[in-house]
Design an enzyme around this catalytic site. Structure first.
Site: not given
Ligand code: NAD
Ligand code: KPL
Length: 300
Positions: A10-11, A103, A129, A131, A181, A185
């Site tokens: 899962g990059a 998550n 993060a 991209r 969390k 969410n």
């Protein structure tokens, strides 16, 4: 003993952050791409603060992993986690350790169930993060990743992540962190989509603020019935996060705007599942779920 070899499955945003950070600290990292991906070296750029780092990482399809993997960090979206690990499982060396970083709730147990005999840990991360392009990851928010065992041996993941400059804390009860969390969410993310607002907007838009309270009351009742009690209620906890991240576009709103599948089943769906299991009515979460399913690609 052979040096650890860590695969990133899962990059995407989080996966490239972890992969590039580990590689930058000298650890052996391999990116697992979709089936059929030709084995290659990928140039990855990591941007953190004012610094840029270029790294060359080996990559191959999930159907042709290197034979010597000792660790796997699973960084897909929640709905892709179990299908992805099932693709990898037959080729995973015995004893290889897996850390799953989604998550929401539910994907973690599905991953563990797909990996009998493997040590599986779950993480709950506050790292941020995104991209800039397919090969450039921006470390936008420095956070901490809390990790605890789900199945088998308690693997010391912080021994890997710490030297990579990623904040890491082992915790005995990772489910409690995941649930803490989840409740934020489940309140914040859907409301930012429904009101098309940044996180801070849910405190300013009257309809959103009212919904925060009613969703929070339902979440508190469900989670208490499931054995999770917190000093601060879900609405107050979420309001504090919304204030602290007022300018952020939530991950769900980012996915919605990009036409990607939402992590709705793992988030709102998890509250509905727990409510049904413990006999607690959740009409507000159900209404949100039905509305977002109608609006977006949730992939049922
Ligand atoms: P992302 O969409 O950027 O990355 C997911 C990657 O998984 C994609 O590149 C996709 O192609 C890949 N993938 C899916 N199925 C695959 C398969 N079968 N084989 C190989 N690759 C596959 O998502 P993300 O933002 O990195 O988020 C990952 C998880 O981490 C989510 O659950 C998210 O909620 C959570 N998270 C993300 C952040 C963040 O800052 N990005 C922060 C905290 C938590
Ligand atoms: O985790 C988040 C997300 O966007 O998914 C919050 C806490 C809402 C921060 O944006």
């Amino acid at each position: 003993m052979a040096a650890p070899r860590i695969a990133i499955l899962g990059a995407g945003s989080l996966g490239l952050l972890f992969g590039a950070s580990l590689a930058a600290s000298g650890q052996s990292v391999h990116l697992l791409r979709r089936p059929g991906h030709r084995p290659t070296e990928e140039r990855i750029r990591l941007e953190r603060g004012g610094e840029r780092r270029e790294l060359s990482l080996p990559a191959s399809g999930i159907d042709s992993p290197p034979p010597d993997l000792s660790h796997v960090i699973l960084c897909t979206k929640a709905h892709d986690a179990a299908p992805a690990i099932r693709q990898l499982a037959p080729a995973l060396p015995p004893g290889a350790a897996v850390l799953t970083l989604q998550n929401g709730l539910g994907s973690q147990d599905a991953v563990a169930a797909a990996l009998p005999g493997h040590p599986v840990s779950a993480g709950c991360t506050t790292e941020g993060a995104w991209r800039r392009d397919a090969r450039t990851v921006v470390h936008a928010g420095i956070g901490v990743t809390r990790i605890g065992p789900l199945q088998g041996d308690d693997v010391d993941w912080c021994q890997r992540l710490g030297p990579a400059g990623l904040g890491c804390e082992p915790v005995p009860d990772i489910r409690r962190w995941l649930v803490d969390k989840l409740r934020v969410n489940a309140l914040l993310n859907p409301l930012t989509v429904l009101h098309d607002c940044r996180n801070g907007g849910v405190l300013e838009i009257p309809g959103a603020r009212a919904a925060l309270e009613s969703l929070g009351a339902e979440a508190d009742a469900v989670l208490a019935a499931a054995g999770y009690r917190f000093a601060e209620g879900a609405a107050a906890r979420t309001a504090a996060v919304a204030r602290a991240t007022a300018d952020n576009v939530s991950s769900m709103l980012q996915d919605y705007r990009a036409g990607r599948r939402l992590e709705l089943d793992a988030i709102t769906g998890a509250i509905l599942t727990l409510g049904a299991r413990h006999g607690i009515a959740t009409p507000e979460h159900q209404r949100i779920y039905d509305t977002l399913r109608g609006l977006a690609a949730v992939g049922r």
